[in-house]
Design a protein around this motif. Structure first.
Motif, mmCIF file in Angstrom:
data_model
loop_
_atom_site.group_PDB
_atom_site.id
_atom_site.type_symbol
_atom_site.label_atom_id
_atom_site.label_comp_id
_atom_site.label_asym_id
_atom_site.label_seq_id
_atom_site.Cartn_x
_atom_site.Cartn_y
_atom_site.Cartn_z
ATOM 1 N N GLU A 107 -74.810 24.986 66.184
ATOM 2 C CA GLU A 107 -74.333 23.676 66.658
ATOM 3 C C GLU A 107 -75.307 23.020 67.635
ATOM 4 O OE1 GLU A 107 -72.557 26.537 67.165
ATOM 5 O OE2 GLU A 107 -71.136 26.409 65.526
ATOM 6 N N ASP A 108 -76.116 23.823 68.332
ATOM 7 C CA ASP A 108 -77.105 23.288 69.278
ATOM 8 C C ASP A 108 -78.474 23.116 68.638
ATOM 9 O OD1 ASP A 108 -75.230 23.239 71.373
ATOM 10 O OD2 ASP A 108 -75.578 25.381 71.766
ATOM 11 N N LEU A 109 -78.529 23.237 67.305
ATOM 12 C CA LEU A 109 -79.749 23.104 66.510
ATOM 13 C C LEU A 109 -80.784 24.189 66.777
ATOM 14 C CD1 LEU A 109 -80.202 19.219 66.547
ATOM 15 C CD2 LEU A 109 -79.043 20.649 64.853
ATOM 16 N N ASN A 110 -80.324 25.340 67.239
ATOM 17 C CA ASN A 110 -81.219 26.482 67.409
ATOM 18 C C ASN A 110 -81.272 27.253 66.096
ATOM 19 O OD1 ASN A 110 -81.780 26.027 70.194
ATOM 20 N ND2 ASN A 110 -79.707 26.749 70.631
ATOM 21 N N PRO A 111 -82.454 27.694 65.682
ATOM 22 C CA PRO A 111 -82.576 28.373 64.394
ATOM 23 C C PRO A 111 -81.877 29.720 64.371
ATOM 24 C CG PRO A 111 -84.674 28.366 65.558
ATOM 25 C CD PRO A 111 -83.726 27.545 66.370
ATOM 26 N N GLY A 112 -81.317 30.040 63.231
ATOM 27 C CA GLY A 112 -80.676 31.332 63.010
ATOM 28 C C GLY A 112 -81.397 32.043 61.882
ATOM 29 N N LYS A 113 -80.648 32.521 60.923
ATOM 30 C CA LYS A 113 -81.238 33.213 59.783
ATOM 31 C C LYS A 113 -82.026 32.238 58.915
ATOM 32 C CE LYS A 113 -77.615 36.692 59.335
ATOM 33 N NZ LYS A 113 -76.575 37.239 58.448
ATOM 34 N N SER A 114 -83.041 32.785 58.227
ATOM 35 C CA SER A 114 -83.816 31.952 57.310
ATOM 36 C C SER A 114 -84.095 32.734 56.034
ATOM 37 C CB SER A 114 -85.110 31.481 57.958
ATOM 38 O OG SER A 114 -85.930 32.577 58.261
ATOM 39 N N LEU A 115 -84.531 32.017 55.027
ATOM 40 C CA LEU A 115 -84.758 32.593 53.709
ATOM 41 C C LEU A 115 -85.899 31.852 53.053
ATOM 42 C CD1 LEU A 115 -83.770 34.078 51.032
ATOM 43 C CD2 LEU A 115 -82.287 32.096 50.720
ATOM 44 N N GLU A 116 -86.845 32.587 52.459
ATOM 45 C CA GLU A 116 -87.876 31.965 51.634
ATOM 46 C C GLU A 116 -87.503 32.236 50.187
ATOM 47 O OE1 GLU A 116 -92.661 31.836 50.891
ATOM 48 O OE2 GLU A 116 -91.878 32.277 52.885
ATOM 49 N N THR A 117 -87.399 31.185 49.387
ATOM 50 C CA THR A 117 -86.941 31.306 48.010
ATOM 51 C C THR A 117 -88.116 31.318 47.042
ATOM 52 O OG1 THR A 117 -86.789 28.938 47.578
ATOM 53 C CG2 THR A 117 -84.899 29.968 48.655
ATOM 54 N N ASP A 118 -87.820 31.598 45.778
ATOM 55 C CA ASP A 118 -88.835 31.495 44.731
ATOM 56 C C ASP A 118 -88.786 30.120 44.062
ATOM 57 O OD1 ASP A 118 -86.431 31.761 43.396
ATOM 58 O OD2 ASP A 118 -87.209 33.140 41.881
ATOM 59 N N ILE A 119 -88.005 29.225 44.609
ATOM 60 C CA ILE A 119 -87.923 27.849 44.112
ATOM 61 C C ILE A 119 -89.067 27.059 44.728
ATOM 62 C CG2 ILE A 119 -86.509 25.762 44.050
ATOM 63 C CD1 ILE A 119 -84.047 27.628 44.155
ATOM 64 N N LYS A 120 -89.806 26.350 43.880
ATOM 65 C CA LYS A 120 -90.995 25.618 44.319
ATOM 66 C C LYS A 120 -90.652 24.168 44.621
ATOM 67 C CE LYS A 120 -93.611 29.136 43.236
ATOM 68 N NZ LYS A 120 -94.087 30.024 44.241
ATOM 69 N N TYR A 121 -91.337 23.634 45.624
ATOM 70 C CA TYR A 121 -91.195 22.207 45.923
ATOM 71 C C TYR A 121 -92.523 21.545 45.626
ATOM 72 C CZ TYR A 121 -90.423 17.759 48.079
ATOM 73 O OH TYR A 121 -90.310 16.413 48.274
ATOM 74 N N LEU A 122 -92.477 20.486 44.848
ATOM 75 C CA LEU A 122 -93.658 19.677 44.550
ATOM 76 C C LEU A 122 -93.307 18.236 44.862
ATOM 77 C CD1 LEU A 122 -94.247 21.398 41.186
ATOM 78 C CD2 LEU A 122 -96.019 21.257 42.903
ATOM 79 N N ASN A 123 -94.252 17.499 45.441
ATOM 80 C CA ASN A 123 -93.940 16.106 45.744
ATOM 81 C C ASN A 123 -94.268 15.181 44.573
ATOM 82 O OD1 ASN A 123 -96.663 16.436 46.067
ATOM 83 N ND2 ASN A 123 -96.830 15.219 47.917
ATOM 84 N N VAL A 124 -94.601 15.756 43.423
ATOM 85 C CA VAL A 124 -94.812 14.973 42.208
ATOM 86 C C VAL A 124 -94.145 15.700 41.050
ATOM 87 C CG1 VAL A 124 -96.991 13.940 42.926
ATOM 88 C CG2 VAL A 124 -97.020 16.116 41.745
ATOM 89 N N TRP A 125 -93.808 14.957 39.995
ATOM 90 C CA TRP A 125 -93.260 15.582 38.794
ATOM 91 C C TRP A 125 -94.384 16.370 38.143
ATOM 92 C CZ3 TRP A 125 -88.626 16.407 36.909
ATOM 93 C CH2 TRP A 125 -88.510 16.846 35.600
ATOM 94 N N SER A 126 -94.085 17.570 37.701
ATOM 95 C CA SER A 126 -95.139 18.401 37.123
ATOM 96 C C SER A 126 -94.679 19.046 35.833
ATOM 97 C CB SER A 126 -95.554 19.487 38.117
ATOM 98 O OG SER A 126 -94.537 20.446 38.207
ATOM 99 N N GLN A 127 -95.608 19.647 35.153
ATOM 100 C CA GLN A 127 -95.319 20.378 33.926
ATOM 101 C C GLN A 127 -95.280 21.878 34.207
ATOM 102 O OE1 GLN A 127 -94.614 18.934 31.036
ATOM 103 N NE2 GLN A 127 -94.932 16.879 31.817
ATOM 104 N N THR A 128 -94.894 22.272 35.381
ATOM 105 C CA THR A 128 -94.905 23.682 35.768
ATOM 106 C C THR A 128 -93.751 24.448 35.121
ATOM 107 O OG1 THR A 128 -94.896 25.216 37.613
ATOM 108 C CG2 THR A 128 -93.592 23.242 37.879
ATOM 109 N N GLN A 129 -93.963 25.711 34.859
ATOM 110 C CA GLN A 129 -92.894 26.568 34.347
ATOM 111 C C GLN A 129 -92.038 27.104 35.496
ATOM 112 O OE1 GLN A 129 -92.161 27.170 31.131
ATOM 113 N NE2 GLN A 129 -93.804 25.823 30.466
ATOM 114 N N ASP A 130 -92.500 26.930 36.722
ATOM 115 C CA ASP A 130 -91.798 27.462 37.889
ATOM 116 C C ASP A 130 -90.447 26.799 38.078
ATOM 117 O OD1 ASP A 130 -93.843 29.203 38.646
ATOM 118 O OD2 ASP A 130 -94.865 27.641 39.778
ATOM 119 N N ASN A 131 -89.634 27.432 38.906
ATOM 120 C CA ASN A 131 -88.371 26.841 39.334
ATOM 121 C C ASN A 131 -88.714 25.693 40.272
ATOM 122 O OD1 ASN A 131 -87.261 29.029 38.009
ATOM 123 N ND2 ASN A 131 -86.944 30.195 39.877
#
Length: 183
Positions: A73-97
């Motif tokens: 509630e105070d915006l302090n970080p808690g648990k975190s997770l790195e996923t196998d889902i990829k973020y791209l800022n453009v549309w791509s032809q990648t096979q990735d998630n």
């Protein structure tokens, strides 16, 4: 030249008084690495789920793993997770998630992503995020399969949520050339 400098300075001062009003901002603990927040979801209990990538949106065109972090509630970080889902800022032809969006539906957080099946086809999937354990479900939920009309046509995935927050409509808006003009 001095008149121009004076007028410009006066303009900056007056604009500063209009746009530089005092606002109270709540901030959490400072982060050591640069991150770009892609989406934030406010939970009913006041916590925030933050979806982010390391770096900035203009860090390059390479895919970056989506990271999920819970803030109290105070915006302090808690648990975190790195996923196998990829973020791209453009549309791509990648096979990735490839990350599309994240949403709170019926009290549960879902992460939506796509996979290229072929140059013309792609499928949309969702995984539920267990907020307490901070992990994604192993079960993929296939939402839809889309077929693009042409190999070089582009479009965007968009969605709408029902008023009660229980239903989701996902659609692909394709931009195609008709008579040489992109529509």
């Amino acid at each position: 030249m001095n008149k121009l400098f004076f007028v410009f300075s006066l303009l900056l001062i007056s604009a500063g008084s209009i746009f530089g009003q005092n606002y109270e901002l709540e901030t959490g603990k400072a982060r050591s690495a640069k991150t770009q927040v892609i989406r934030s979801i406010l939970l009913d209990d006041g916590r925030v789920i933050s979806f982010k990538i390391k770096g900035t949106l203009m860090s390059g065109l390479s895919a970056q793993n989506l990271q999920v972090e819970i803030l109290d509630e105070d915006l302090n970080p808690g648990k975190s997770l790195e996923t196998d889902i990829k973020y791209l800022n453009v549309w791509s032809q990648t096979q990735d998630n490839q990350y599309q969006f994240a949403e709170l539906l019926d009290g549960k957080v879902y992460v939506f992503y796509s996979k290229q099946d072929s140059r013309e086809d792609f499928s949309m999937y969702a995984k539920e995020l267990d907020v307490e354990a901070m992990k994604l479900s192993k079960n993929e939920i296939r939402i839809a399969k889309f077929n693009k009309k042409g190999k070089k046509d582009f479009g965007s995935v968009d969605y709408s949520i029902s008023k009660d927050g229980n239903k989701l409509l996902v659609y692909f808006s394709e931009y195609v050339k008709i008579d040489g003009k992109r529509n």
